[in-house]
Design a protein around this motif. Structure first.
Motif, short mmCIF file in Angstrom:
data_model
loop_
_atom_site.label_atom_id
_atom_site.label_comp_id
_atom_site.label_asym_id
_atom_site.label_seq_id
_atom_site.Cartn_x
_atom_site.Cartn_y
_atom_site.Cartn_z
N ALA A 173 0.81 -1.22 0.00
CA ALA A 173 0.00 0.00 0.00
C ALA A 173 0.85 1.27 0.00
N SER A 174 2.15 1.13 0.06
CA SER A 174 3.03 2.29 0.10
C SER A 174 3.26 2.84 -1.30
N PRO A 175 3.37 4.18 -1.44
CA PRO A 175 3.71 4.75 -2.76
C PRO A 175 5.11 4.35 -3.22
N ASN A 176 5.93 3.85 -2.27
CA ASN A 176 7.29 3.41 -2.60
C ASN A 176 7.41 1.89 -2.58
N ALA A 177 6.30 1.20 -2.83
CA ALA A 177 6.25 -0.26 -2.69
C ALA A 177 7.34 -0.96 -3.47
N SER A 178 7.49 -0.63 -4.75
CA SER A 178 8.47 -1.33 -5.59
C SER A 178 9.89 -1.14 -5.06
N PHE A 179 10.23 0.08 -4.68
CA PHE A 179 11.58 0.33 -4.19
C PHE A 179 11.83 -0.34 -2.85
N LEU A 180 10.84 -0.35 -1.96
CA LEU A 180 11.01 -0.99 -0.66
C LEU A 180 11.22 -2.49 -0.81
N ASP A 181 10.48 -3.11 -1.72
CA ASP A 181 10.68 -4.54 -2.00
C ASP A 181 12.12 -4.78 -2.45
N PHE A 182 12.59 -3.92 -3.35
CA PHE A 182 13.95 -4.06 -3.87
C PHE A 182 14.99 -3.83 -2.79
N TYR A 183 14.86 -2.72 -2.05
CA TYR A 183 15.90 -2.35 -1.09
C TYR A 183 16.03 -3.38 0.03
N SER A 184 14.92 -3.94 0.49
CA SER A 184 14.97 -4.93 1.57
C SER A 184 15.79 -6.15 1.16
N LYS A 185 15.79 -6.49 -0.13
CA LYS A 185 16.60 -7.61 -0.62
C LYS A 185 18.03 -7.15 -0.93
N PHE A 186 18.16 -5.93 -1.41
CA PHE A 186 19.47 -5.38 -1.78
C PHE A 186 20.43 -5.37 -0.60
N VAL A 187 19.93 -5.10 0.61
CA VAL A 187 20.81 -4.99 1.78
C VAL A 187 20.98 -6.31 2.54
N THR A 188 20.32 -7.37 2.10
CA THR A 188 20.42 -8.65 2.81
C THR A 188 20.93 -9.80 1.94
N ASP A 189 20.90 -9.62 0.63
CA ASP A 189 21.31 -10.69 -0.29
C ASP A 189 22.52 -10.19 -1.08
N SER A 190 23.71 -10.67 -0.74
CA SER A 190 24.94 -10.17 -1.35
C SER A 190 25.02 -10.46 -2.86
N VAL A 191 24.50 -11.62 -3.25
CA VAL A 191 24.53 -11.96 -4.69
C VAL A 191 23.59 -11.03 -5.45
N PHE A 192 22.38 -10.85 -4.93
CA PHE A 192 21.41 -9.95 -5.55
C PHE A 192 21.95 -8.53 -5.59
N GLN A 193 22.68 -8.14 -4.55
CA GLN A 193 23.23 -6.79 -4.48
C GLN A 193 24.18 -6.53 -5.64
N ILE A 194 25.11 -7.42 -5.88
CA ILE A 194 26.07 -7.25 -6.97
C ILE A 194 25.34 -7.24 -8.31
N GLU A 195 24.33 -8.09 -8.45
CA GLU A 195 23.57 -8.15 -9.70
C GLU A 195 22.77 -6.87 -9.94
N SER A 196 22.53 -6.11 -8.87
CA SER A 196 21.69 -4.91 -8.96
C SER A 196 22.51 -3.62 -9.05
N ILE A 197 23.77 -3.74 -9.41
CA ILE A 197 24.63 -2.57 -9.58
C ILE A 197 24.95 -2.40 -11.07
N ASN A 198 24.83 -1.20 -11.55
CA ASN A 198 25.08 -0.93 -12.95
C ASN A 198 26.52 -1.33 -13.32
N GLU A 199 26.72 -1.70 -14.57
CA GLU A 199 28.03 -2.18 -15.01
C GLU A 199 29.12 -1.16 -14.72
N GLU A 200 28.79 0.11 -14.83
CA GLU A 200 29.73 1.18 -14.48
C GLU A 200 29.07 2.06 -13.42
N LEU A 201 29.50 1.91 -12.19
CA LEU A 201 28.93 2.65 -11.07
C LEU A 201 29.70 3.95 -10.87
#
Length: 282
Positions: A173-201
């Protein structure tokens, strides 16, 4: 979020800590934090300090910007109890309950933390922090593990900010639903984190060999863990200024230091339905 330290707060802190800590002569000026609890004051000193603060009226100017009001709201028990509309409505789905003043337990929010977080869709939305025409704001306590958001709703009426309700809601129900779903996994799943970084950061950070210089360049995804600041997990905060909006494909994620005023920024973009980190400034 820029904070103001009003004169009476700074004077009180300096007075209370003169014989037990260093002088306040090198403390930050009027653009610094109101969070007095971050100072090393014993329990007796804290009680005395809070009493001194409560005996000094909150400046009328504090109601001009939500940030200035909110830091008073956190730091001062008298302000908090006088700026809540009681009985306070607590809304959970289709159920609404009421809290009387005698039942309210003081909420310190992020007052005792070293940092807090904010995220915005763009620079225009970020600029609302300093917009005196904003008359509504929502302080969000976001429980990433439980996928739950507690929203404290504030409105300004007749020139005064008041907390008018509390809403308990889900990520969905949050206006930031998509980002919150993503961020909660980004900070807890190291493999997903690396996969979610642009090729050139894109990266900007302090030069370890020069305190007055900044390094700028490009990092590979696998280099991110070596340069990234500690990312908050479990529970984070956010403040929505004005009316919330949904559906943005950009998020400016800020980690704001309370005692030191440092700011760290991560820029995320949603491309092809997937959020990725494109830029980091620390």
């Amino acid at each position: 979020m820029k904070k103001l330290v009003f004169g009476f707060l700074l004077f009180a802190v300096c007075s209370m800590t003169f014989f037990t800590t260093t002088s306040c002569s090198d403390k930050k000026s009027a653009d610094d934090s109101l969070l007095i609890d971050s100072l090393a004051i014993d329990s007796q000193g804290t009680d005395t300090l809070e009493r001194m603060i409560s005996e000094t009226p909150m400046p009328k100017a504090a109601d001009e910007l939500f940030d200035d009001f909110f830091f008073n709201f956190m730091a001062r028990k008298d302000v908090q109890y006088s700026r809540i509309v009681f009985p306070l409505s607590v809304i959970s789905g289709n159920k609404t309950t009421k809290i009387e003043k005698r039942q309210w337990k003081r909420e310190r929010f992020f007052q005792n933390q070293e940092f807090y977080t904010l995220f915005f869709d763009d620079r225009k939305q970020e600029a609302l922090q300093k917009d005196t025409s904003v008359n509504s704001a929502i302080v969000e306590k976001i429980y990433l593990d439980k996928r739950f958001v507690k929203q404290y709703v504030f409105n300004r009426t007749d020139g005064k900010w008041m907390m008018t309700s509390v809403r308990n809601t889900s990520f969905a129900a949050s206006p930031n639903a998509s980002f919150l779903d993503f961020y909660s996994k980004f900070v807890t799943d190291s493999v997903f984190q690396i996969e979610s970084i642009n090729e050139e950061l894109q990266f900007a950070g302090p030069d370890p060999d020069n305190d007055f210089a900044t390094l700028e360049g490009v990092l590979l995804p696998e280099q991110f863990p070596s340069f990234a600041p500690p990312l908050p997990k479990g529970m984070i905060y956010n403040i929505i200024y004005g009316e919330p909006k949904a559906g943005s494909n950009t998020k400016i994620f800020l980690i704001e230091g309370i005692a030191n005023g440092n700011q760290q920024e991560l820029l995320f973009k949603r491309v092809g339905g997937q959020w990725k980190l494109f830029k980091m400034s620390i």
